[in-house]
Design a protein around this motif. Structure first.
Motif, PDB file in Angstrom:
ATOM      1  N   GLN A  20       0.831  -1.210   0.000  1.00 33.90           N
ATOM      2  CA  GLN A  20       0.000   0.000   0.000  1.00 33.90           C
ATOM      3  C   GLN A  20       0.864   1.258   0.000  1.00 33.90           C
ATOM      4  O   GLN A  20       0.538   2.253  -0.627  1.00 33.90           O
ATOM      5  CB  GLN A  20      -0.953   0.006   1.201  1.00 33.90           C
TER       6      GLN A  20
ATOM      7  N   VAL B  30       0.942   3.007  -9.767  1.00 32.96           N
ATOM      8  CA  VAL B  30      -0.125   3.269 -10.724  1.00 32.96           C
ATOM      9  C   VAL B  30      -0.091   2.127 -11.749  1.00 32.96           C
ATOM     10  O   VAL B  30       0.994   1.645 -12.088  1.00 32.96           O
ATOM     11  CB  VAL B  30       0.117   4.642 -11.380  1.00 32.96           C
TER      12      VAL B  30
ATOM     13  N   ASN C  60      -0.120   5.916 -18.449  1.00 34.52           N
ATOM     14  CA  ASN C  60       1.124   6.610 -18.756  1.00 34.52           C
ATOM     15  C   ASN C  60       1.373   7.625 -17.648  1.00 34.52           C
ATOM     16  O   ASN C  60       0.613   8.577 -17.488  1.00 34.52           O
ATOM     17  CB  ASN C  60       0.973   7.291 -20.120  1.00 34.52           C
ATOM     18  N   ILE C  61       2.396   7.389 -16.848  1.00 32.14           N
ATOM     19  CA  ILE C  61       2.571   8.263 -15.696  1.00 32.14           C
ATOM     20  C   ILE C  61       3.884   9.031 -15.724  1.00 32.14           C
ATOM     21  O   ILE C  61       4.874   8.593 -16.281  1.00 32.14           O
ATOM     22  CB  ILE C  61       2.510   7.499 -14.349  1.00 32.14           C
ATOM     23  N   HIS C  62       3.805  10.172 -15.094  1.00 30.21           N
ATOM     24  CA  HIS C  62       5.029  10.917 -14.857  1.00 30.21           C
ATOM     25  C   HIS C  62       5.011  11.277 -13.375  1.00 30.21           C
ATOM     26  O   HIS C  62       4.133  11.987 -12.924  1.00 30.21           O
ATOM     27  CB  HIS C  62       5.058  12.179 -15.714  1.00 30.21           C
ATOM     28  N   ASP C  63       5.936  10.738 -12.611  1.00 31.61           N
ATOM     29  CA  ASP C  63       5.939  10.978 -11.172  1.00 31.61           C
ATOM     30  C   ASP C  63       7.372  11.252 -10.719  1.00 31.61           C
ATOM     31  O   ASP C  63       8.204  10.356 -10.672  1.00 31.61           O
ATOM     32  CB  ASP C  63       5.371   9.753 -10.444  1.00 31.61           C
ATOM     33  N   SER C  64       7.652  12.511 -10.383  1.00 30.91           N
ATOM     34  CA  SER C  64       9.026  12.863 -10.011  1.00 30.91           C
ATOM     35  C   SER C  64       9.153  13.117  -8.508  1.00 30.91           C
ATOM     36  O   SER C  64      10.109  13.719  -8.052  1.00 30.91           O
ATOM     37  CB  SER C  64       9.466  14.094 -10.796  1.00 30.91           C
ATOM     38  N   SER C  65       8.150  12.645  -7.736  1.00 34.34           N
ATOM     39  CA  SER C  65       8.203  12.871  -6.285  1.00 34.34           C
ATOM     40  C   SER C  65       9.336  12.062  -5.652  1.00 34.34           C
ATOM     41  O   SER C  65       9.765  11.050  -6.205  1.00 34.34           O
ATOM     42  CB  SER C  65       6.864  12.481  -5.649  1.00 34.34           C
ATOM     43  N   SER C  66       9.806  12.505  -4.499  1.00 34.93           N
ATOM     44  CA  SER C  66      10.892  11.784  -3.831  1.00 34.93           C
ATOM     45  C   SER C  66      10.402  10.423  -3.336  1.00 34.93           C
ATOM     46  O   SER C  66      11.158   9.468  -3.261  1.00 34.93           O
ATOM     47  CB  SER C  66      11.438  12.608  -2.663  1.00 34.93           C
TER      48      SER C  66
ATOM     49  N   ILE D 277      -7.821   8.192  -5.681  1.00 34.36           N
ATOM     50  CA  ILE D 277      -7.218   9.408  -6.209  1.00 34.36           C
ATOM     51  C   ILE D 277      -5.859   9.132  -6.847  1.00 34.36           C
ATOM     52  O   ILE D 277      -5.633   9.425  -8.015  1.00 34.36           O
ATOM     53  CB  ILE D 277      -7.044  10.457  -5.088  1.00 34.36           C
ATOM     54  N   LYS D 278      -4.948   8.539  -6.055  1.00 34.15           N
ATOM     55  CA  LYS D 278      -3.568   8.469  -6.505  1.00 34.15           C
ATOM     56  C   LYS D 278      -3.284   7.323  -7.463  1.00 34.15           C
ATOM     57  O   LYS D 278      -2.378   7.398  -8.276  1.00 34.15           O
ATOM     58  CB  LYS D 278      -2.625   8.343  -5.295  1.00 34.15           C
ATOM     59  N   ASN D 279      -4.050   6.234  -7.336  1.00 36.70           N
ATOM     60  CA  ASN D 279      -3.777   5.070  -8.164  1.00 36.70           C
ATOM     61  C   ASN D 279      -4.705   4.977  -9.366  1.00 36.70           C
ATOM     62  O   ASN D 279      -4.318   4.519 -10.427  1.00 36.70           O
ATOM     63  CB  ASN D 279      -3.903   3.817  -7.282  1.00 36.70           C
TER      64      ASN D 279
ATOM     65  N   ASN E  67      -4.897  15.237  -0.352  1.00 36.50           N
ATOM     66  CA  ASN E  67      -5.008  14.707  -1.713  1.00 36.50           C
ATOM     67  C   ASN E  67      -6.368  14.986  -2.324  1.00 36.50           C
ATOM     68  O   ASN E  67      -6.480  15.264  -3.518  1.00 36.50           O
ATOM     69  CB  ASN E  67      -4.733  13.203  -1.726  1.00 36.50           C
TER      70      ASN E  67
ATOM     71  N   GLU F  12      -6.307  18.584  -3.475  1.00 39.58           N
ATOM     72  CA  GLU F  12      -5.505  18.744  -4.698  1.00 39.58           C
ATOM     73  C   GLU F  12      -6.199  18.166  -5.919  1.00 39.58           C
ATOM     74  O   GLU F  12      -6.037  18.668  -7.036  1.00 39.58           O
ATOM     75  CB  GLU F  12      -4.130  18.081  -4.527  1.00 39.58           C
ATOM     76  N   ALA F  13      -6.978  17.103  -5.687  1.00 35.51           N
ATOM     77  CA  ALA F  13      -7.667  16.460  -6.818  1.00 35.51           C
ATOM     78  C   ALA F  13      -8.929  17.217  -7.213  1.00 35.51           C
ATOM     79  O   ALA F  13      -9.578  16.872  -8.190  1.00 35.51           O
ATOM     80  CB  ALA F  13      -8.000  15.014  -6.463  1.00 35.51           C
TER      81      ALA F  13
ATOM     82  N   ILE G 297     -10.365  12.241 -13.253  1.00 35.57           N
ATOM     83  CA  ILE G 297      -9.611  13.487 -13.156  1.00 35.57           C
ATOM     84  C   ILE G 297      -8.196  13.292 -13.679  1.00 35.57           C
ATOM     85  O   ILE G 297      -7.654  12.197 -13.628  1.00 35.57           O
ATOM     86  CB  ILE G 297      -9.536  13.998 -11.693  1.00 35.57           C
TER      87      ILE G 297
ATOM     88  N   ILE H 228      -4.788  13.809 -12.682  1.00 35.78           N
ATOM     89  CA  ILE H 228      -4.195  14.099 -11.384  1.00 35.78           C
ATOM     90  C   ILE H 228      -2.878  14.835 -11.523  1.00 35.78           C
ATOM     91  O   ILE H 228      -2.010  14.449 -12.288  1.00 35.78           O
ATOM     92  CB  ILE H 228      -3.924  12.806 -10.605  1.00 35.78           C
TER      93      ILE H 228
ATOM     94  N   GLN I 233       4.159  17.091  -9.612  1.00 36.25           N
ATOM     95  CA  GLN I 233       5.111  15.980  -9.580  1.00 36.25           C
ATOM     96  C   GLN I 233       4.516  14.727 -10.198  1.00 36.25           C
ATOM     97  O   GLN I 233       5.218  13.848 -10.654  1.00 36.25           O
ATOM     98  CB  GLN I 233       5.520  15.681  -8.136  1.00 36.25           C
ATOM     99  N   LEU I 234       3.186  14.629 -10.185  1.00 36.26           N
ATOM    100  CA  LEU I 234       2.546  13.400 -10.629  1.00 36.26           C
ATOM    101  C   LEU I 234       1.523  13.703 -11.722  1.00 36.26           C
ATOM    102  O   LEU I 234       0.633  14.523 -11.544  1.00 36.26           O
ATOM    103  CB  LEU I 234       1.855  12.726  -9.443  1.00 36.26           C
ATOM    104  N   ARG I 235       1.692  13.070 -12.864  1.00 33.11           N
ATOM    105  CA  ARG I 235       0.698  13.194 -13.926  1.00 33.11           C
ATOM    106  C   ARG I 235       0.325  11.797 -14.403  1.00 33.11           C
ATOM    107  O   ARG I 235       1.175  10.951 -14.590  1.00 33.11           O
ATOM    108  CB  ARG I 235       1.253  14.012 -15.080  1.00 33.11           C
TER     109      ARG I 235
ATOM    110  N   LYS J  57      -1.867   9.544 -17.252  1.00 36.44           N
ATOM    111  CA  LYS J  57      -2.708   9.402 -18.450  1.00 36.44           C
ATOM    112  C   LYS J  57      -3.241   7.981 -18.463  1.00 36.44           C
ATOM    113  O   LYS J  57      -2.502   7.042 -18.224  1.00 36.44           O
ATOM    114  CB  LYS J  57      -1.867   9.660 -19.710  1.00 36.44           C
TER     115      LYS J  57
END
Lengths: 473, 102
Positions: A41, A46, A51-57, A143-145, A169, A172-173, B3, B5, B10-12, B14
């Motif tokens: 968890q 995702v 197609n994701i872009h995630d640059s978080s630490s 939300i996040k997944n 979250n 933000e969403a 949505i 997100i 930092q997080l996108r 598709k």
């Protein structure tokens, strides 16, 4: 019969770390997880089709860990459900029984590290079983997944940092968070003597500030000493009743307010997944902060069952960092026990881990104490409130069983069927002991815990049929 | 309520390729990687099953495969956790469990 040197159940932070460490020490590892990808968890990924872009630490940390795992010789079985652990007297090994598309039906090993994590703890209140009332964990996944909003007008109620994260979250969403309700009072006074434990936890503090910043920016009310008391609606939640709580958590009726919502998010802390420890009948101890029985462990996190280890949140809520250190130690002990290395070789490593472990344990203890649940929360449920959702058993039926003479949660289960449904008491188990303790004026630890029998999750009959054929042939 | 997100840029996310599925006899477009529970939620369906004992509605609760509240019928097989099952092209989902056994 397929055999391996070490089986690890659960590919969250604890399980992955244990797998990497054991594999580095030349132990042959099979890592089993029910999900399609590793991470558990905490590091939940995702779906790969997105197609994701995630640059978080956070994601960077996850990727580093996954890379180490991918480059190791660990055998990983995804989408595999462990439905039982048995002792095979012929081989004197532990036998793990599995269900999945592409896994063997059984594997045997002398060592099992159990790292099954935790799930949201539930508090029953009128309407908590209405669609639209969801846990903080469910909201986070949505939300996040999955990239969907649980609702547009949301109330968040519960305790601790996890519900703050969920609220942040949601905001933000794009959801309107009507209020965030924290059921514990006097957080600052309760926390003050723990201040030294916060030293060094800078990233965590930063995260906390980020969450609160989102609440402040959007002027979201954060009410300390409040909770959702009731949810109403036709077939789905439409209205939440919120109320102020007294010092022990009992709701004060004249404070009640009604708020229109299309989702209620509840996060009252976490419940460790202890089913395998109960199945194996290992020695347990009652833990007040989680409100359930947890496995007793030695300094290497081994239970009193030879070769069975318990690491991470399934053995007590401590968070991902602590879980990973525990996984490492258990893995080292397995390597030592199986003759791959010696304790003297590992002394420096163990001492290093010990220091980190200490710091994380203190932090976990602090969170546990500040955000422990007040007893009054268990007075929200009314006589007709459903307690066991699977079997639809109400509070009045449970109270009737207690007045009939039930003295343990197992007695309640035998009389009412509560805890006997699909989820096998995962949701209502700890609630039953709180109700029994209150009614019988005893401590929850006197009420014992629900026994569990294989299969620990509902499985297809074919799975057991295959078993039988194999045994016969 | 799908949505796009963005968490602090930092997080996108598709979504995957569109797939055509059937929900209670209606054709619905979903996206690869989505869970059955996600698609139902986006279609405005919140009652995933009814309890056999009293017909009470139930839907998403824990979202992580623990509570078994979100059981639906998929391709004729009853009692499948919607929150643990990704959609596939041509999938048939039904939230009517009145005739099914436990």
């Amino acid at each position: 019969m397929k055999q391996t040197e070490l089986i690890i159940i659960g590919a969250g932070p604890a399980g992955i770390q244990a797998a990497i460490t054991a594999s580095e020490l030349e132990v042959e590892v099979t890592l089993i997880d029910s999900q399609p990808s590793v991470g558990g968890q905490y590091f939940k990924q995702v779906p790969e089709e997105f197609n994701i872009h995630d640059s978080s630490s956070h994601q960077k940390q996850a990727s580093e860990l996954f890379n180490k795992l991918n480059n190791s010789r660990v055998k990983y079985l995804p989408e595999t459900l462990v439905w039982g652990i048995f002792h095979n007297p012929k081989t004197d090994l532990w036998q793990v029984t599995l269900q999945g598309e592409s896994c063997p039906s059984r594997i045997e090993s002398a060592f099992i590290i159990i790292a099954t994590g935790a799930y949201d703890r539930s508090i029953p209140f009128p309407g908590w079983d209405l669609p639209g009332v969801i846990t903080a964990g469910a909201a986070q996944i949505m939300i996040k997944n999955q990239g969907i909003l649980p609702g547009k007008q949301v109330i968040v109620s519960g305790t601790g940092p996890l519900q703050l994260a969920a609220a942040s979250n949601l905001i933000e969403a794009g959801a309107k968070v009507q209020a965030v309700l924290e059921c514990n009072q006097k957080l600052f006074i309760r926390g003050i003597h723990h201040l030294p434990s916060i030293w060094g936890q800078w990233r965590r503090l930063q995260e906390g500030f980020q969450y609160t910043e989102n609440l402040i920016k959007t002027k979201t009310p954060y009410r300390i000493g409040w909770s959702v008391i009731k949810a109403d609606g036709f077939e789905k939640v439409e209205e939440a009743t919120i109320g102020k709580l007294d010092s022990v958590g009992n709701p004060i009726q004249k404070s009640y307010q009604k708020i229109a919502v299309d989702a209620v998010v509840v996060g009252y802390g976490l419940t460790p997944s202890t089913e395998f420890f109960r199945l194996l009948d290992v020695d347990m101890r009652y833990s007040k902060s989680e409100g359930i029985f947890l496995p007793k462990r030695n300094e290497f996190f081994q239970t009193n069952a030879q070769g069975i280890y318990a690491v991470g949140d399934c053995a007590g809520i401590g968070g991902a960092k602590l879980a990973m250190q525990e996984g490492k130690i258990a893995a080292i002990d397995v390597a030592v026990q199986s003759g791959k290395t010696s304790l003297t070789n590992m002394e420096t490593t163990l001492n290093q881990i010990e220091r980190k472990l200490n710091r994380e344990q203190k932090f976990a203890k602090m969170l546990g104490e500040i955000f422990s649940l007040p007893d009054g929360l268990f007075s929200f449920a009314q006589p007709d409130t459903i307690i066991c959702r699977c079997e639809q058993i109400s509070l009045s039926e449970i109270k009737e069983a207690i007045s009939f003479g039930a003295q343990s949660v197992t007695d309640i289960k035998n009389i009412t069927r509560s805890g006997m449904g699909n989820c096998q008491g995962r949701t209502c188990g700890s609630i039953l002991s709180q109700i029994l303790a209150k009614e019988a004026r005893c401590n929850p630890e006197d009420c014992q815990y629900l026994n569990i029998r294989p299969p620990v999750h509902p499985i297809l009959v074919e799975t057991i049929e295959e078993e039988t054929t194999e045994v016969l042939s | 309520m799908r949505i796009e997100i963005k968490t602090g840029n930092q997080l996108r996310i598709k979504r995957g390729k569109p797939v055509l599925i059937t929900v209670n006899q209606s054709k619905v477009t979903a996206y690869e990687g989505e869970l059955v529970s996600t698609v139902l939620h986006c279609e405005g369906i919140h009652v995933f099953q009814r309890k056999h004992m009293n017909g009470k509605p139930s839907g998403i609760y824990c979202g992580m495969g623990i509570c078994y509240e979100c059981l639906v019928k998929i391709n004729g097989v009853p009692n499948i956790r919607a929150c643990q099952t990704p959609v596939t092209d041509g999938m048939m989902i039904s939230t009517d469990n009145a005739e099914d056994s436990l």
